[in-house]
Design a protein around this motif. Structure first.
Motif, PDB file in Angstrom:
ATOM      1  N   ASN A 220      -8.245 -51.746 -12.704  1.00 45.02           N
ATOM      2  CA  ASN A 220      -8.434 -52.860 -11.600  1.00 45.02           C
ATOM      3  C   ASN A 220      -9.590 -52.653 -10.780  1.00 45.02           C
ATOM      4  O   ASN A 220      -9.486 -52.203  -9.673  1.00 45.02           O
ATOM      5  N   ALA A 221     -10.874 -52.750 -11.310  1.00 43.50           N
ATOM      6  CA  ALA A 221     -12.210 -52.704 -10.595  1.00 43.50           C
ATOM      7  C   ALA A 221     -13.105 -53.189 -11.804  1.00 43.50           C
ATOM      8  O   ALA A 221     -13.007 -53.364 -12.641  1.00 43.50           O
ATOM      9  N   GLY A 222     -14.411 -53.750 -10.659  1.00 45.53           N
ATOM     10  CA  GLY A 222     -15.420 -54.172 -11.600  1.00 45.53           C
ATOM     11  C   GLY A 222     -16.108 -53.662 -12.719  1.00 45.53           C
ATOM     12  O   GLY A 222     -16.680 -54.095 -13.665  1.00 45.53           O
ATOM     13  N   ASP A 223     -16.048 -52.237 -12.525  1.00 41.35           N
ATOM     14  CA  ASP A 223     -16.709 -51.228 -13.614  1.00 41.35           C
ATOM     15  C   ASP A 223     -15.714 -51.129 -14.695  1.00 41.35           C
ATOM     16  O   ASP A 223     -16.023 -51.439 -15.824  1.00 41.35           O
ATOM     17  N   PHE A 224     -14.472 -50.497 -14.680  1.00 41.53           N
ATOM     18  CA  PHE A 224     -13.582 -50.325 -15.912  1.00 41.53           C
ATOM     19  C   PHE A 224     -13.006 -51.886 -16.221  1.00 41.53           C
ATOM     20  O   PHE A 224     -13.002 -51.714 -17.530  1.00 41.53           O
ATOM     21  N   GLY A 225     -12.854 -52.703 -15.246  1.00 35.62           N
ATOM     22  CA  GLY A 225     -12.152 -54.000 -15.582  1.00 35.62           C
ATOM     23  C   GLY A 225     -13.199 -54.538 -16.594  1.00 35.62           C
ATOM     24  O   GLY A 225     -12.781 -55.527 -17.519  1.00 35.62           O
ATOM     25  N   TYR A 226     -14.439 -54.324 -16.788  1.00 31.61           N
ATOM     26  CA  TYR A 226     -15.502 -55.022 -17.467  1.00 31.61           C
ATOM     27  C   TYR A 226     -15.052 -54.705 -19.129  1.00 31.61           C
ATOM     28  O   TYR A 226     -15.299 -55.636 -19.957  1.00 31.61           O
ATOM     29  N   ASN A 232      -9.897 -55.666 -27.926  1.00 29.09           N
ATOM     30  CA  ASN A 232      -9.115 -55.683 -28.979  1.00 29.09           C
ATOM     31  C   ASN A 232      -7.685 -55.231 -28.901  1.00 29.09           C
ATOM     32  O   ASN A 232      -7.003 -54.349 -29.754  1.00 29.09           O
ATOM     33  N   HIS A 233      -7.052 -55.513 -27.683  1.00 30.31           N
ATOM     34  CA  HIS A 233      -5.875 -54.914 -27.410  1.00 30.31           C
ATOM     35  C   HIS A 233      -4.945 -56.038 -26.642  1.00 30.31           C
ATOM     36  O   HIS A 233      -5.625 -56.726 -25.966  1.00 30.31           O
ATOM     37  N   PRO A 234      -3.645 -55.651 -26.298  1.00 27.40           N
ATOM     38  CA  PRO A 234      -2.843 -56.717 -25.603  1.00 27.40           C
ATOM     39  C   PRO A 234      -3.335 -57.077 -24.215  1.00 27.40           C
ATOM     40  O   PRO A 234      -2.901 -57.925 -23.694  1.00 27.40           O
ATOM     41  N   TYR A 235      -4.008 -56.531 -23.843  1.00 31.64           N
ATOM     42  CA  TYR A 235      -4.433 -56.513 -22.197  1.00 31.64           C
ATOM     43  C   TYR A 235      -5.910 -57.056 -22.178  1.00 31.64           C
ATOM     44  O   TYR A 235      -6.389 -56.818 -20.906  1.00 31.64           O
ATOM     45  N   ARG A 236      -6.260 -57.711 -23.395  1.00 27.94           N
ATOM     46  CA  ARG A 236      -7.491 -58.394 -22.958  1.00 27.94           C
ATOM     47  C   ARG A 236      -7.725 -59.549 -21.865  1.00 27.94           C
ATOM     48  O   ARG A 236      -6.383 -60.095 -21.760  1.00 27.94           O
ATOM     49  N   ILE A 237      -8.601 -59.620 -21.375  1.00 27.21           N
ATOM     50  CA  ILE A 237      -8.869 -60.832 -20.201  1.00 27.21           C
ATOM     51  C   ILE A 237     -10.047 -61.616 -20.578  1.00 27.21           C
ATOM     52  O   ILE A 237     -10.895 -61.135 -21.245  1.00 27.21           O
ATOM     53  N   THR A 238     -10.393 -62.598 -19.816  1.00 34.74           N
ATOM     54  CA  THR A 238     -11.437 -63.655 -20.239  1.00 34.74           C
ATOM     55  C   THR A 238     -12.157 -63.266 -19.181  1.00 34.74           C
ATOM     56  O   THR A 238     -12.128 -62.694 -18.220  1.00 34.74           O
ATOM     57  N   ARG A 239     -13.551 -63.542 -19.346  1.00 40.06           N
ATOM     58  CA  ARG A 239     -14.577 -63.436 -18.152  1.00 40.06           C
ATOM     59  C   ARG A 239     -14.116 -64.115 -16.727  1.00 40.06           C
ATOM     60  O   ARG A 239     -14.432 -63.517 -15.870  1.00 40.06           O
ATOM     61  N   ASP A 240     -13.676 -65.093 -17.039  1.00 39.93           N
ATOM     62  CA  ASP A 240     -12.993 -65.772 -15.908  1.00 39.93           C
ATOM     63  C   ASP A 240     -12.164 -64.978 -14.868  1.00 39.93           C
ATOM     64  O   ASP A 240     -12.015 -65.053 -13.994  1.00 39.93           O
ATOM     65  N   GLN A 241     -11.140 -64.432 -15.723  1.00 38.26           N
ATOM     66  CA  GLN A 241     -10.258 -63.507 -15.244  1.00 38.26           C
ATOM     67  C   GLN A 241     -10.647 -62.305 -14.600  1.00 38.26           C
ATOM     68  O   GLN A 241     -10.479 -61.703 -13.511  1.00 38.26           O
ATOM     69  N   TYR A 242     -11.687 -62.035 -15.284  1.00 37.73           N
ATOM     70  CA  TYR A 242     -12.452 -60.689 -14.699  1.00 37.73           C
ATOM     71  C   TYR A 242     -13.052 -61.035 -13.406  1.00 37.73           C
ATOM     72  O   TYR A 242     -13.221 -60.362 -12.508  1.00 37.73           O
ATOM     73  N   GLU A 243     -13.726 -62.422 -13.251  1.00 34.53           N
ATOM     74  CA  GLU A 243     -14.589 -62.569 -12.073  1.00 34.53           C
ATOM     75  C   GLU A 243     -13.537 -62.805 -10.901  1.00 34.53           C
ATOM     76  O   GLU A 243     -13.759 -62.604  -9.818  1.00 34.53           O
ATOM     77  N   GLY A 360     -18.888 -53.738 -10.184  1.00 25.97           N
ATOM     78  CA  GLY A 360     -19.418 -54.126 -11.567  1.00 25.97           C
ATOM     79  C   GLY A 360     -19.816 -53.056 -12.446  1.00 25.97           C
ATOM     80  O   GLY A 360     -19.312 -51.969 -12.212  1.00 25.97           O
ATOM     81  N   PRO A 361     -20.083 -53.508 -13.530  1.00 29.27           N
ATOM     82  CA  PRO A 361     -20.254 -52.793 -14.776  1.00 29.27           C
ATOM     83  C   PRO A 361     -21.433 -51.592 -14.702  1.00 29.27           C
ATOM     84  O   PRO A 361     -21.291 -50.551 -15.271  1.00 29.27           O
ATOM     85  N   THR A 362     -22.340 -51.862 -13.737  1.00 24.18           N
ATOM     86  CA  THR A 362     -23.287 -50.814 -13.429  1.00 24.18           C
ATOM     87  C   THR A 362     -23.365 -50.721 -11.998  1.00 24.18           C
ATOM     88  O   THR A 362     -22.855 -51.652 -11.101  1.00 24.18           O
ATOM     89  N   ILE A 363     -24.016 -49.604 -11.299  1.00 23.52           N
ATOM     90  CA  ILE A 363     -24.265 -49.478  -9.930  1.00 23.52           C
ATOM     91  C   ILE A 363     -24.811 -50.744  -9.212  1.00 23.52           C
ATOM     92  O   ILE A 363     -24.766 -51.399  -8.195  1.00 23.52           O
ATOM     93  N   ASN A 364     -26.027 -51.100 -10.058  1.00 25.10           N
ATOM     94  CA  ASN A 364     -26.874 -52.225  -9.538  1.00 25.10           C
ATOM     95  C   ASN A 364     -26.150 -53.428  -9.402  1.00 25.10           C
ATOM     96  O   ASN A 364     -26.279 -54.283  -8.551  1.00 25.10           O
ATOM     97  N   ASP A 365     -25.295 -53.840 -10.407  1.00 27.21           N
ATOM     98  CA  ASP A 365     -24.196 -55.004 -10.560  1.00 27.21           C
ATOM     99  C   ASP A 365     -23.247 -54.815  -9.505  1.00 27.21           C
ATOM    100  O   ASP A 365     -23.256 -55.924  -8.612  1.00 27.21           O
ATOM    101  N   ALA A 366     -22.686 -53.621  -9.241  1.00 24.77           N
ATOM    102  CA  ALA A 366     -21.876 -53.471  -7.956  1.00 24.77           C
ATOM    103  C   ALA A 366     -22.582 -53.689  -6.582  1.00 24.77           C
ATOM    104  O   ALA A 366     -21.997 -54.493  -5.804  1.00 24.77           O
ATOM    105  N   ALA A 367     -23.773 -53.223  -6.593  1.00 17.83           N
ATOM    106  CA  ALA A 367     -24.508 -53.514  -5.196  1.00 17.83           C
ATOM    107  C   ALA A 367     -24.731 -54.954  -5.155  1.00 17.83           C
ATOM    108  O   ALA A 367     -24.591 -55.696  -3.954  1.00 17.83           O
ATOM    109  N   PRO A 401     -19.215 -45.573 -12.798  1.00 19.15           N
ATOM    110  CA  PRO A 401     -20.671 -46.279 -13.065  1.00 19.15           C
ATOM    111  C   PRO A 401     -20.702 -47.519 -11.844  1.00 19.15           C
ATOM    112  O   PRO A 401     -22.062 -48.035 -11.851  1.00 19.15           O
ATOM    113  N   GLY A 402     -19.589 -47.912 -11.229  1.00 17.80           N
ATOM    114  CA  GLY A 402     -20.047 -49.151 -10.647  1.00 17.80           C
ATOM    115  C   GLY A 402     -19.075 -49.753  -9.384  1.00 17.80           C
ATOM    116  O   GLY A 402     -18.570 -50.622  -9.450  1.00 17.80           O
TER     117      GLY A 402
END
Length: 432
Positions: A220-226, A232-243, A360-367, A401-402
């Motif tokens: 439940n965060a932008g780095d691990f959530g990415y 390929n498991h039952p808890y997959r989400i879409t990019r829109d859900q991620y955002e 986000g997936p990286t520190i730069n993305d998070a900033a 990472p993010g």
């Protein structure tokens, strides 16, 4: 409906949080929650049938918390219950998972997902499938066991002999809550780092509101959530859900400690306030990937903030945890500022510190995300945010990472429009 003024929560999830989670409450707006939280990362990680990277407490509904509101969580106290813990740098074990070792764990021999297991002795291979195959999806490649003093002032990493003694009494040393299902990490008896000393400075790695989609708690965060996007498991989400659906409840920011306030978005009716992943100490970044997981008793107060629609959390750390340029102006300082401003005929306005969380997936993305969230929330151009952060704040690493904390001084007139000026002014004892 009866709203609890104080709610005690010693129930834990199986690693999944979201709108279908079992919830307690509701607790009253302005009420308190006391969480008994089990250790966060390594225990759940090596436990084959826990479906997330953590084992957090079940969420709590809050009176008046509607989607589009926010909830201020006042972190009042953290009491460490564990007498010892273990942590270290880890790596996934081949054939013990599919896709994501935190989530989709399998028995290496039978390929059964989230298999039943048994603990046989101590050490790296103690956790096994029922057929005797080592089952942990992670190994600790360089780890330590740490013992705490009776006053919880310091921790010292111990030698192999003492780590094995602790491992043989794992549940007792970690004071594992009765409802916890994890294998205590001290069972591994790691002792690669001996005689290292650290100050104890407890904080919560997870404290927030539940996401609007069912996901593993550690994600439940932008780095691990990415990693959940099209997984390929039952808890997959879409990019829109991620955002849009995550709430960044898993921050691992060391200033989320007693005396701080975290303001979190409501993305499910009632909010669903949860806690977990308490740690004894951590430096910025959590660069080893993990730190000292402990059982904690955590006390918080919750207050609903009407019509504050957040994309992610805001943090009001203790004053000493703010970066130098973001610290609040005191009366003598501000009087000096006003006199100087009057001399040069420039109007200045009262400001207060605030931290915007970026992920986000990286520190730069998070900033970048933190800057964008600030610009949208405060009604500023992005370039203005960049300038204000540069000369009145800072960007600090919460977790690699993010996860970052974007600090800046925000005009109080803007905080008033957001309905948080009173909270910020009181928290930092401002008197303009």
């Amino acid at each position: 409906m009866v709203y609890e003024s104080v709610l005690y929560n010693d129930l834990h999830t199986n690693g999944i949080i979201g709108p279908h989670s079992k919830m307690l409450g509701p607790v009253a707006d302005g009420g308190k929650i006391v969480f008994l939280t089990p250790p966060g990362c390594w225990g759940p990680m090596i436990t084959p049938n826990i479906r997330g990277g953590h084992e957090v407490n079940v969420p709590v509904l809050v009176e008046k918390a509607e989607i589009g509101n926010s909830i201020a969580i006042f972190l009042e106290d953290i009491k460490i219950k564990s007498r010892a813990t273990s942590s270290g740098v880890g790596e996934p074990v081949e054939n013990a998972y599919m896709g994501d070792p935190f989530v989709f764990k399998i028995c290496p021999s039978s390929k059964e997902p989230w298999p039943d297991y048994e603990v046989v002795g101590i050490g790296d291979n103690a956790v096994r499938c029922k057929d005797g195959t080592p089952a942990s999806p992670f190994r600790m490649v360089h780890g330590y066991t740490m013992l705490f003093d009776d006053s919880y002032k310091v921790g010292i990493t111990v030698d192999k002999k003492l780590s094995e003694e602790i491992a043989k009494n794992a549940k007792s040393y970690m004071s594992l809550p009765p409802n916890s299902k994890q294998v205590p990490v001290v069972t591994l008896a790691k002792a690669d780092l001996i005689g290292a000393v650290s100050r104890i400075r407890p904080f919560m790695g997870q404290l927030g509101s539940i996401p609007a989609v069912d996901i593993p708690d550690s994600h439940n965060a932008g780095d691990f959530g990415y990693a959940l996007i099209d997984a390929n498991h039952p808890y997959r989400i879409t990019r829109d859900q991620y955002e849009h659906d995550l709430t960044d409840g898993h921050l691992d920011i060391d200033s989320v400690r007693p005396g701080s306030i975290i303001i979190v978005p409501v993305k499910v009716k009632g909010g669903g306030i949860y806690a977990g992943d308490g740690h004894a100490m951590e430096g910025d970044g959590e660069v080893a990937g993990h730190t000292t997981d402990v059982t904690t008793e955590v006390s918080v107060k919750v207050e609903v903030i009407d019509k504050l629609n957040l994309e992610g959390p805001l943090l009001l750390p203790r004053e000493e945890d703010l970066p130098p340029l973001a610290k609040p102006w005191r009366k003598d300082e501000w009087d000096y500022v006003m006199n100087f401003a009057k001399k040069v005929n420039i109007e200045v306005e009262p400001v207060a510190p605030l931290q915007i969380i970026g992920s986000g997936p990286t520190i730069n993305d998070a900033a970048k995300k933190g800057f964008e969230r600030a610009a949208k929330l405060f009604g500023m151009k992005l370039e203005e945010v960049l300038n204000r952060v540069t000369i009145t704040g800072a960007v600090e690493i919460g977790r690699l990472p993010g996860i970052v904390q974007v600090s800046m001084q925000v005009p109080i007139r803007i905080l008033e429009k957001l309905n948080i000026a009173d909270i910020v002014i009181k928290h930092y004892n401002l008197s303009y």
